[in-house]
Design an enzyme around this catalytic site. Structure first.
Site, PDB file in Angstrom:
ATOM      1  N   CYS A  86      38.861  12.883  26.721  1.00 49.19           N
ATOM      2  CA  CYS A  86      38.167  12.548  25.473  1.00 49.19           C
ATOM      3  C   CYS A  86      37.683  11.098  25.498  1.00 49.19           C
ATOM      4  O   CYS A  86      36.776  10.773  26.243  1.00 49.19           O
ATOM      5  CB  CYS A  86      39.076  12.851  24.283  1.00 49.19           C
ATOM      6  SG  CYS A  86      38.178  12.897  22.718  1.00 49.19           S
ATOM      7  N   HIS A 203      41.114  18.471  25.172  1.00 48.44           N
ATOM      8  CA  HIS A 203      42.426  17.830  25.321  1.00 48.44           C
ATOM      9  C   HIS A 203      43.420  18.752  26.014  1.00 48.44           C
ATOM     10  O   HIS A 203      44.052  19.579  25.338  1.00 48.44           O
ATOM     11  CB  HIS A 203      42.972  17.475  23.931  1.00 48.44           C
ATOM     12  CG  HIS A 203      42.306  16.289  23.312  1.00 48.44           C
ATOM     13  ND1 HIS A 203      42.782  15.007  23.486  1.00 48.44           N
ATOM     14  CD2 HIS A 203      41.204  16.178  22.541  1.00 48.44           C
ATOM     15  CE1 HIS A 203      42.004  14.156  22.829  1.00 48.44           C
ATOM     16  NE2 HIS A 203      41.030  14.840  22.247  1.00 48.44           N
ATOM     17  N   GLU A 205      46.344  17.982  26.999  1.00 49.78           N
ATOM     18  CA  GLU A 205      47.712  17.691  26.527  1.00 49.78           C
ATOM     19  C   GLU A 205      48.017  18.390  25.202  1.00 49.78           C
ATOM     20  O   GLU A 205      49.172  18.524  24.819  1.00 49.78           O
ATOM     21  CB  GLU A 205      47.934  16.172  26.432  1.00 49.78           C
ATOM     22  CG  GLU A 205      47.401  15.498  25.176  1.00 49.78           C
ATOM     23  CD  GLU A 205      45.881  15.254  25.205  1.00 49.78           C
ATOM     24  OE1 GLU A 205      45.193  15.812  26.080  1.00 49.78           O
ATOM     25  OE2 GLU A 205      45.391  14.506  24.323  1.00 49.78           O
TER      26      GLU A 205
END
EC number: 6.3.5.3
Lengths: 232, 83
Positions: A86, A203, A205
């Site tokens: 990002c 993302h 994560e």
């Protein structure tokens, strides 16, 4: 093996990445404040998401020009993996270690939702644990995610298979409706020509534990860890 | 010598200008029919330099390195002497 997770003023996904690397993947990782200019002893870098320096000038522009980025370039020149997520992707393009630029979404609004991605290449240190053509799910959360590159650059990215993920519909088709931000050719993530620097807007994560709705992103970090084990 | 450089930064031709497009649409809702709205960014940079040429060269360097992103932007520099 130890991974550095960079922190700039305004970074806010650092601790999520730290949690995934340490508690889920099970490897050593440490947050590194940008004023520490030395990355000796680290085998890889994650540039996490957030709003470094308030997105002033352009998203990622200020962070890209801090001295720690020279250490990141040095580490990458040794072949070690660098992952930008990002705002991290925006920082890596602004630092010119990845091609193209990320500009305001076609519909100029902050978009935060799940996306379907198609895995375009498994020949990178970050995607060895995927299957080519596989459709995976990861969320996006950004306002400046529209990938833009000049025609010549775009052709090179395609020719060298540097496009890693594209936004697709649930059937794996590249459509305008599946494109959340107007990115050229629905590009969601790319690698550099040597393939060890990877930037993506979604993302991973936030999609690394099934309780979060998807654990597809975990394989990005696991691939990265495997690559380091095998090569360093 | 002190100079003020006015740097105008705009998107390259062919690039989307979502902010401009949205402003155009909003103007339409207010009853204004306009053919296009384009946004640009303006920076005023005050600096000391021996001459106008040196000042312009320095500001151009600043644009290349930080103020603009040459991949997506065109920029113009207007210089005026302050004292």
């Amino acid at each position: 093996m130890k991974i550095a997770i960079l922190q700039f003023g305004g970074t806010n996904c650092d601790l999520d990445v730290l949690h995934i690397l340490k508690d889920v993947v099970g490897i050593d990782a440490e947050t590194v404040w940008y004023k520490q200019e030395n990355l000796t002893g680290f085998d890889g870098v994650v540039v996490p998401g957030g709003f470094s320096y308030g997105d002033y000038l352009r998203a990622g522009a200020i962070a890209a020009r801090t001295p720690i980025m020279n250490s990141v370039k040095k580490l990458a020149a040794e072949g070690k993996p660098v992952l930008g997520i990002c705002n991290g992707f925006q920082i890596l393009t602004e630092a010119r270690v990845l091609e193209g630029a990320l500009t305001t979404n076609e519909y100029p609004k902050f978009r935060c939702h799940w996306t379907n991605l198609r895995v375009e290449t498994v020949d990178t240190p970050f995607t060895s644990k995927f299957r080519k053509g596989e459709i995976i799910r990861m969320p996006i959360a950004h306002m400046e995610g529209q990938f833009y590159a000049e025609e010549k650059t775009l052709a090179e990215l395609d020719e060298n298979e540097q496009v890693v993920f594209r936004y697709v519909d649930e059937n794996g088709k590249v459509t305008d409706a599946a494109n959340p931000n107007g990115s050229l050719e629905n590009i969601a993530g790319i690698v550099n020509p040597s393939r060890n620097i990877f930037g993506l807007m979604p993302h991973p994560e936030r999609a690394s534990e099934s309780i979060l709705g998807s654990d597809h992103g975990l394989r990005v970090f696991e691939s990265m860890a495997d690559y380091i084990t095998e090569n360093f | 010598m002190q100079y003020q450089a006015t740097v105008r930064i705009e998107q390259k031709a062919g690039m989307l200008d979502p902010e401009g497009t949205t402003a155009k649409r909003a103007l339409g809702q207010l009853g204004y029919q306009v053919s296009s709205v384009k946004t640009a960014k303006l920076y005023e940079i005050v600096l000391e330099a021996e001459s106008a040429e040196v000042a312009e060269q320095k500001v151009d360097e600043m644009c290349q390195k930080l103020i603009a992103n040459p991949i997506v932007h065109n920029y113009t520099i207007e210089l005026k002497q302050l004292n």
